[in-house]
Design a protein around this motif. Structure first.
Motif, mmCIF file in Angstrom:
data_model
loop_
_atom_site.group_PDB
_atom_site.id
_atom_site.type_symbol
_atom_site.label_atom_id
_atom_site.label_comp_id
_atom_site.label_asym_id
_atom_site.label_seq_id
_atom_site.Cartn_x
_atom_site.Cartn_y
_atom_site.Cartn_z
ATOM 1 N N ASP A 1 1.028 -1.269 0.193
ATOM 2 C CA ASP A 1 -0.078 0.221 -0.519
ATOM 3 C C ASP A 1 0.473 1.247 0.096
ATOM 4 O O ASP A 1 0.348 2.013 -0.723
ATOM 5 N N ALA A 2 2.137 1.567 0.442
ATOM 6 C CA ALA A 2 3.328 2.842 0.553
ATOM 7 C C ALA A 2 3.462 2.579 -0.808
ATOM 8 O O ALA A 2 4.118 3.606 -0.554
ATOM 9 N N LEU A 3 3.968 1.554 -0.878
ATOM 10 C CA LEU A 3 4.880 1.484 -2.237
ATOM 11 C C LEU A 3 4.290 1.324 -3.687
ATOM 12 O O LEU A 3 5.057 1.952 -4.280
ATOM 13 N N ARG A 4 3.216 1.393 -3.636
ATOM 14 C CA ARG A 4 2.256 1.133 -5.083
ATOM 15 C C ARG A 4 2.358 2.558 -5.790
ATOM 16 O O ARG A 4 2.114 3.636 -5.050
ATOM 17 N N VAL A 5 2.286 2.702 -6.884
ATOM 18 C CA VAL A 5 2.243 4.009 -7.978
ATOM 19 C C VAL A 5 0.918 3.962 -8.234
ATOM 20 O O VAL A 5 0.064 2.958 -8.825
ATOM 21 N N SER A 6 -0.324 5.080 -8.207
ATOM 22 C CA SER A 6 -0.853 5.827 -9.041
ATOM 23 C C SER A 6 -1.007 6.804 -9.343
ATOM 24 O O SER A 6 -0.182 7.067 -9.626
ATOM 25 N N ASP A 7 -2.095 7.474 -9.984
ATOM 26 C CA ASP A 7 -2.513 8.605 -10.397
ATOM 27 C C ASP A 7 -1.374 9.354 -10.262
ATOM 28 O O ASP A 7 -1.853 9.771 -8.538
ATOM 29 N N GLY A 8 -0.907 10.253 -10.755
ATOM 30 C CA GLY A 8 -0.516 11.582 -10.026
ATOM 31 C C GLY A 8 0.477 11.027 -9.932
ATOM 32 O O GLY A 8 1.324 12.178 -8.606
ATOM 33 N N PHE A 9 1.415 9.971 -9.517
ATOM 34 C CA PHE A 9 3.098 9.873 -9.126
ATOM 35 C C PHE A 9 4.080 10.836 -10.089
ATOM 36 O O PHE A 9 4.017 10.401 -11.048
ATOM 37 N N VAL A 10 5.116 10.950 -8.617
ATOM 38 C CA VAL A 10 5.801 12.261 -9.601
ATOM 39 C C VAL A 10 7.609 11.421 -8.653
ATOM 40 O O VAL A 10 7.957 11.273 -7.525
ATOM 41 N N LEU A 11 7.732 10.995 -10.125
ATOM 42 C CA LEU A 11 9.149 10.131 -8.812
ATOM 43 C C LEU A 11 10.067 10.820 -8.694
ATOM 44 O O LEU A 11 10.679 10.596 -7.617
ATOM 45 N N ALA A 12 10.747 11.830 -9.241
ATOM 46 C CA ALA A 12 10.683 13.028 -8.073
ATOM 47 C C ALA A 12 10.951 13.162 -6.636
ATOM 48 O O ALA A 12 12.197 14.157 -6.393
#
Lengths: 300, 300
Positions: free
Chosen positions: A29-40
């Motif tokens: 849950d803490a590490l899943r990527v969802s909409d709006g994710f910004v790697l930086a």
């Protein structure tokens, strides 16, 4: 339990304390990527879902060995009774991000008879004659197995994109091709887990320097690694595009902060464990007459 | 050091105390098959070359992990600089003799990136269309790797012989074919280690019974295992013939007493370790300018 912020495709922000009730999948849950994710925006030294220090992290890794063994054996056992479920763990990350350490310390703690690691290097002449997914399809895990990819089809939209190794029109089509492919895997009883080990440029510098300072590490160093490092920002952007385009709900990415090796290993192990738990794996029933076989054996 | 008796093809009788000087290969020396060896004379509960008890045996197994890791990594590193050396560990034994435990506890303790396990089952339709060594050749380890065979080409003179799965004239030729094949491997930089896990009929009975008594072990049981058990003596004889005909000096068998699982695991680990030590594995030299690369990296 922290409030889960729902503001588009983001790194899950829900940090949980050990032993806390609620979702059984705190790391996922803490590490899943969802909409709006910004790697930086991800802090590569952070330790989401884990409050402990390095030693506690190492202890937690070892402490989970028994449950991992049990779940892996159940998965394998089910395949012997016709079960089709298998797991595919995809590991991506920049050079020195710790992919090898994941293979050694996380995958290596599982029964090797139930795991299958495939390392994808630059494609061979034969591989280049086929569509980019050809070698990937050939390496998919059999039922009951935990397949692990050290690099994957995502290289075909990473190094290939950064250096235009094929015409842009060609690599641009691949995002959709990958999504279709992964959807077909999920439909075909594959539990797909995609992990990016995310390190900082400074951490990479230190790790590369170590390879240059220790004669027992020279063999891991290649001057080409420095050439690739020049393209750091391009690679970060290519990863961002992957997260934007290839992280649907049924086949999401997990971005693991990886400047702390102990945390990255624990996080990948826990994500894998959380997915295995969700499969509700049971021991297969006997498909033979237990008592009759006992009697026969007793008389032998 | 005990006197090494030279009376034909025998199980080595040289038992050594821990820490004793002399040959650096006490397990290999004690378990190697030589002229005059008689399988029926081996005590399956004995622990040649080891004076300790079960707990000491388990401790010794874990204690050797570090050296094993180091040697395996050197072997792998050499292959990156053009080295051709690889290791092939062949594991044979009756049902329940502990082959799986060797994979899990001995091979599983080594970096999975440097090992490759192949389990040979009854041949597929495609495999049957080829000579019996075809699938074996396809599974040979690459340079730098430790390949492990869970069963092997020896099944083609074991189950095939016991049940005459091919005409006798055909399987009888295979002993010579195997010797030629293995000689070619040894010539081709393969360190070949052939191990038979040797259990007693009583021990097999107990282990099969356990699979019938524990629902989490049912999946490991197959009623056909009892059919095969009826041929126990035939299999023992087929193994004896293998030891008589296919244990030349350059490709000898090691027969490991295997009624005590902890001993069998320790012995296989130690035999592997002794062979790796003999390879005198060094870290490869840097094939690039170390200082120039340090400078370049420092400036990045």
């Amino acid at each position: 339990m922290g409030t889960k912020k729902k503001h588009g495709k983001k790194h899950g922000k829900k940090h949980k304390k050990k032993g806390e009730k609620g979702s059984g999948s705190p790391f996922s849950d803490a590490l899943r990527v969802s909409d709006g994710f910004v790697l930086a925006d991800v802090d590569q030294r952070s330790t989401p879902a884990f409050d402990g220090d390095k030693q506690e992290g190492k202890d937690a890794l070892v402490a989970a060995d028994g449950e991992m063994d049990d779940l892996q054996e159940r998965l394998y056992a089910q395949s012997r009774s016709g079960g089709r479920r298998r797991v595919l763990l995809v590991i991506q990350g920049m050079d020195t991000s710790g992919k090898g350490g994941i293979m050694r310390h996380v995958v290596g703690a599982v029964d090797p008879q139930g795991t299958q690691i495939t390392a994808f290097k630059a494609p061979t002449a034969e591989e280049k004659e086929h569509p980019f997914l050809w070698r990937i399809r050939n390496a998919l895990p059999q039922p009951g197995m935990i397949g692990v990819f050290d690099r994957s089809h995502y290289e075909d939209v990473l190094v290939v994109r950064v250096h235009d190794l094929v015409p842009p029109a060609q690599w641009k089509r691949r995002y959709a091709t990958i999504n279709d492919f992964e959807e077909s895997l999920v439909e075909d009883d594959v539990t797909l887990i995609k992990v990016m080990l995310h390190i900082s440029a400074n951490e990479q510098k230190e790790r590369l320097m170590e390879r240059l300072e220790r004669p027992d590490k020279y063999w891991k160093f290649n001057p080409g690694d420095l050439d690739e490092r020049e393209f750091w920002d391009d690679y970060q952007q290519a990863y961002q595009v992957i997260m934007d385009r290839c992280s649907p709900e049924r086949a999401p990415w997990f971005v693991v902060p990886a400047d702390r090796k102990w945390y990255a290993r624990l996080a990948v192990q826990q994500i894998l464990l959380e997915h295995l738990r969700d499969l509700d794996l049971r021991w297969p029933e006997a498909d033979f007459d237990v008592e009759a076989n006992k009697e026969r054996l007793q008389a032998m």
